[in-house]
Scaffold this active site. Structure first.
Site, mmCIF file in Angstrom:
data_model
loop_
_atom_site.group_PDB
_atom_site.id
_atom_site.type_symbol
_atom_site.label_atom_id
_atom_site.label_comp_id
_atom_site.label_asym_id
_atom_site.label_seq_id
_atom_site.Cartn_x
_atom_site.Cartn_y
_atom_site.Cartn_z
ATOM 1 N N GLU A 38 11.141 -2.370 12.752
ATOM 2 C CA GLU A 38 10.901 -1.367 11.725
ATOM 3 C C GLU A 38 9.721 -0.493 12.158
ATOM 4 O O GLU A 38 8.599 -0.974 12.269
ATOM 5 C CB GLU A 38 10.609 -2.052 10.387
ATOM 6 C CG GLU A 38 10.518 -1.104 9.215
ATOM 7 C CD GLU A 38 10.330 -1.833 7.890
ATOM 8 O OE1 GLU A 38 10.599 -1.220 6.836
ATOM 9 O OE2 GLU A 38 9.897 -3.011 7.905
ATOM 10 N N CYS B 272 10.205 1.260 2.632
ATOM 11 C CA CYS B 272 11.098 0.183 3.064
ATOM 12 C C CYS B 272 12.546 0.645 3.179
ATOM 13 O O CYS B 272 13.329 0.039 3.909
ATOM 14 C CB CYS B 272 11.012 -0.993 2.093
ATOM 15 S SG CYS B 272 9.392 -1.773 2.064
ATOM 16 N N LYS C 164 -2.307 -9.010 -7.269
ATOM 17 C CA LYS C 164 -3.135 -8.694 -6.108
ATOM 18 C C LYS C 164 -2.566 -7.465 -5.410
ATOM 19 O O LYS C 164 -1.465 -7.512 -4.863
ATOM 20 C CB LYS C 164 -3.164 -9.858 -5.120
ATOM 21 C CG LYS C 164 -4.009 -9.554 -3.878
ATOM 22 C CD LYS C 164 -3.626 -10.409 -2.713
ATOM 23 C CE LYS C 164 -4.325 -9.935 -1.440
ATOM 24 N NZ LYS C 164 -4.009 -8.529 -1.080
ATOM 25 N N ALA D 188 -2.645 -4.341 -2.397
ATOM 26 C CA ALA D 188 -3.016 -4.265 -0.981
ATOM 27 C C ALA D 188 -4.478 -3.836 -0.863
ATOM 28 O O ALA D 188 -4.935 -2.956 -1.596
ATOM 29 C CB ALA D 188 -2.121 -3.266 -0.268
ATOM 30 N N PRO D 189 -5.232 -4.445 0.056
ATOM 31 C CA PRO D 189 -6.649 -4.084 0.201
ATOM 32 C C PRO D 189 -6.874 -2.643 0.633
ATOM 33 O O PRO D 189 -7.949 -2.090 0.407
ATOM 34 C CB PRO D 189 -7.159 -5.076 1.257
ATOM 35 C CG PRO D 189 -5.942 -5.553 1.969
ATOM 36 C CD PRO D 189 -4.843 -5.530 0.965
ATOM 37 N N GLY E 62 6.612 -6.483 0.576
ATOM 38 C CA GLY E 62 5.870 -6.350 1.822
ATOM 39 C C GLY E 62 6.721 -6.744 3.004
ATOM 40 O O GLY E 62 7.952 -6.696 2.948
ATOM 41 N N SER E 63 6.091 -7.176 4.073
ATOM 42 C CA SER E 63 6.798 -7.474 5.311
ATOM 43 C C SER E 63 7.600 -8.766 5.203
ATOM 44 O O SER E 63 7.259 -9.669 4.433
ATOM 45 C CB SER E 63 5.808 -7.588 6.473
ATOM 46 O OG SER E 63 5.075 -8.793 6.379
ATOM 47 N N GLU F 127 14.818 -5.681 -8.783
ATOM 48 C CA GLU F 127 13.913 -4.990 -9.702
ATOM 49 C C GLU F 127 14.634 -3.769 -10.243
ATOM 50 O O GLU F 127 15.351 -3.087 -9.508
ATOM 51 C CB GLU F 127 12.621 -4.580 -8.989
ATOM 52 C CG GLU F 127 11.791 -5.765 -8.529
ATOM 53 C CD GLU F 127 10.542 -5.376 -7.779
ATOM 54 O OE1 GLU F 127 9.569 -6.144 -7.830
ATOM 55 O OE2 GLU F 127 10.534 -4.315 -7.123
ATOM 56 N N GLU G 44 10.914 -8.472 -2.037
ATOM 57 C CA GLU G 44 11.437 -7.197 -1.528
ATOM 58 C C GLU G 44 10.746 -6.987 -0.199
ATOM 59 O O GLU G 44 9.569 -6.645 -0.142
ATOM 60 C CB GLU G 44 11.149 -6.072 -2.517
ATOM 61 C CG GLU G 44 11.943 -4.800 -2.216
ATOM 62 C CD GLU G 44 11.130 -3.769 -1.448
ATOM 63 O OE1 GLU G 44 11.364 -3.665 -0.213
ATOM 64 O OE2 GLU G 44 10.312 -3.081 -2.052
ATOM 65 N N LEU G 45 11.489 -7.241 0.889
ATOM 66 C CA LEU G 45 10.886 -7.334 2.214
ATOM 67 C C LEU G 45 11.251 -6.144 3.095
ATOM 68 O O LEU G 45 11.605 -5.088 2.607
ATOM 69 C CB LEU G 45 11.302 -8.661 2.849
ATOM 70 C CG LEU G 45 11.018 -9.902 1.982
ATOM 71 C CD1 LEU G 45 11.518 -11.172 2.652
ATOM 72 C CD2 LEU G 45 9.539 -10.016 1.644
ATOM 73 N N TRP H 1 0.805 -1.215 0.000
ATOM 74 C CA TRP H 1 0.000 0.000 0.000
ATOM 75 C C TRP H 1 0.843 1.272 0.000
ATOM 76 O O TRP H 1 0.329 2.343 -0.313
ATOM 77 C CB TRP H 1 -0.920 0.029 1.231
ATOM 78 C CG TRP H 1 -0.213 -0.212 2.524
ATOM 79 C CD1 TRP H 1 -0.118 -1.388 3.204
ATOM 80 C CD2 TRP H 1 0.535 0.747 3.296
ATOM 81 N NE1 TRP H 1 0.642 -1.229 4.350
ATOM 82 C CE2 TRP H 1 1.060 0.063 4.420
ATOM 83 C CE3 TRP H 1 0.817 2.104 3.140
ATOM 84 C CZ2 TRP H 1 1.846 0.697 5.389
ATOM 85 C CZ3 TRP H 1 1.602 2.739 4.096
ATOM 86 C CH2 TRP H 1 2.100 2.046 5.200
ATOM 87 N N ASN H 2 2.132 1.183 0.370
ATOM 88 C CA ASN H 2 2.879 2.433 0.567
ATOM 89 C C ASN H 2 3.271 3.111 -0.741
ATOM 90 O O ASN H 2 3.455 4.321 -0.797
ATOM 91 C CB ASN H 2 4.105 2.206 1.456
ATOM 92 C CG ASN H 2 5.046 1.145 0.927
ATOM 93 O OD1 ASN H 2 4.661 0.288 0.142
ATOM 94 N ND2 ASN H 2 6.285 1.182 1.373
#
Length: 473
Positions: free
Chosen positions: A376, A276, A167, A169-170, A220-221, A453, A242-243, A143-144
């Protein structure tokens, strides 16, 4: 709406999209589950048969069409990001520009998927190495950066010849819908790109277990990334992750202090610290720490907090109540462990009394005993640690399990080279708090992920090498 096999679909189930600056529901969007995800994967599988055979030039032409449509809608795309994510409109505009650049880059890079001719060990043989698309790729985005994270995954996948089920982020599905509207209008063949919106566990489980998905790409996380890795193991998928990050920013005594302060401002407070690669730990040489903290706090105190749609806003809201509470907890813990708040330090109440805002904060006297030193924060908080020697700060900077980005400010060229080699991070900025660019690889080491990436490197995770040996006798 969701987008499967070239068509938009509605659903009886919906997800509310909330503006984090106001707490208001912007829109309700369709929510689907395992059944629709499976259909989307099947559509991508069928489309792959023909998409992989298209020339790189032709695939690039489709991406170029999307670029033109996005440029025409730049203002609309930026406003959508700000409304569902909260970041200032100027930052959202920058995200759109960055996201478009990835599509532009890979529109050209699609023509450069080269193979090799390898010298044979026998005079009657010829050896070739083909680079071919891996197949259906499932992409899960955060989402960020709800726009650029999507284009950064779609662009190399499509350029390489893969088809995609994505998919988002909701919390931020509207940007994804806008992206897919552009692909639809560009006339991309049915099934090449598919959009599913809904519960993470249900959709993710289908993506990781379905043998027709040959690649998982996730941002994401770290915790979720580890689960996706475990769940993908049974079908031995190609993965890129990419965490999480916990970036150190080191300021040596010989650094340009003004430049370093600006570096912290740029790295720490962009998107309210919700990136991140945001600086999480500021390490300052002991003999300049007081001066540095004072200068940083003065700058931070002038940052304007508010609704991202309002002109002059520097720092917008956090994404939700949980994120706000986490920042509160980290700051309170730091104070309890002897940290001194130089600026900020509390929830910010805007003129409407709504939204998830926290004051941009600087904490002097940070120590390794604080939560903020290990976890974090993902918020607008800059803790200042001190150090005496180069060896000491290298050890402290590297001690966390994360390894995404690290920064160093120094005028000593030799020290700069030592730091770029010693810092255990996939991205290192020397006197540069904004090192990311489309033509360079982005990714981490250790528990911050795998794969890259960006640039020519971004194609690698969507391609497989195939050995072909021809007996000419």
């Amino acid at each position: 709406m969701v987008y499967i096999n070239g068509a938009w679909r509605e659903s009886n189930q919906t997800i509310d999209v909330i503006n984090p600056a106001t707490g208001e529901v912007i829109e309700a969007v369709a929510s689907v589950g395992q059944k629709e995800t499976k259909e989307a994967i099947q559509s991508a599988k069928e489309a792959f048969k023909s998409w992989k055979k298209e020339t790189g030039e032709k695939r690039g032409e489709y991406l170029a069409k999307v670029v033109e449509l996005m440029k025409e809608r730049q203002a609309e795309l930026a406003e959508t990001i700000t409304k569902e994510n909260g970041k200032p409109l100027v930052d959202a505009t920058g995200e759109v520009i960055s996201g478009i650049k990835y599509l532009e880059w890979y529109a050209e890079e699609a023509k450069r998927v080269y193979g090799d001719t390898v010298p044979a060990s026998h005079p009657d043989k010829r050896i070739l190495v083909l680079r071919q698309p891996v197949g259906v790729a499932a992409a899960i985005t955060p989402w960020n950066f709800p726009f650029s994270m999507i284009t950064r995954k779609l662009a190399p996948a499509l350029a390489a010849g893969c088809t995609v089920v994505l998919k988002p982020a909701p919390a931020t599905p509207l940007s994804a819908i806008k992206v897919f509207e552009c692909f639809h209008e560009a006339g991309i063949p049915k099934g090449v790109v598919n959009l599913v919106i809904g519960p993470a566990e249900e959709i993710g489980a289908e993506m990781t277990s379905n043998p027709d998905v040959r690649k998982i790409t996730f941002t994401g996380s770290t915790a979720v990334g580890k689960k996706l890795l475990r769940d993908s193991a049974d079908t031995v998928k190609k993965v890129s992750m990419e965490l999480g990050g916990h970036a150190p920013l080191i300021v040596f005594e010989d650094a340009d202090i003004e430049m370093a302060v600006e570096g912290v401002l740029a790295s720490k407070f962009r998107n309210a610290g919700q990136t991140c690669i945001s600086t999480n730990r500021v390490y300052v040489a002991e003999n300049i720490a007081e001066e540095f903290g004072k200068k940083l706090a003065e700058k931070v105190a002038h940052l304007q907090v508010g609704n991202g749609m309002e002109e002059g806003t520097d720092v917008g809201p956090l994404i939700n109540k949980h994120a706000l509470e986490k920042v509160e907890t980290h700051v309170q813990d730091a104070v309890n462990h002897g940290g001194k708040v130089l600026s900020g330090g509390k929830v910010y109440s805007n003129h409407e009394g709504q939204g998830y805002f926290y004051e941009p904060t600087v904490i002097q006297g940070a120590t390794e005993s604080m939560k903020i030193a290990e976890e974090e924060t993902f918020g607008p908080v800059a803790p200042i640690f001190t150090f005496k020697t180069e060896g000491e700060v290298i050890e402290k900077a590297n001690h966390v399990t994360y390894g995404l980005a690290g920064y160093c400010f120094t005028k000593d060229l030799s020290r700069g080279f030592r730091m770029m080699e010693e810092l255990e991070y996939g991205i290192v900025g020397i006197n540069d708090a904004a090192p990311i660019t489309v033509q360079a690889p982005f990714g981490g080491v250790k528990e911050s992920g795998m794969g890259r990436e960006g640039g020519k490197y971004g194609l690698d995770d969507y391609l497989e090498e195939k050995l072909v040996s021809v007996n000419t006798k």
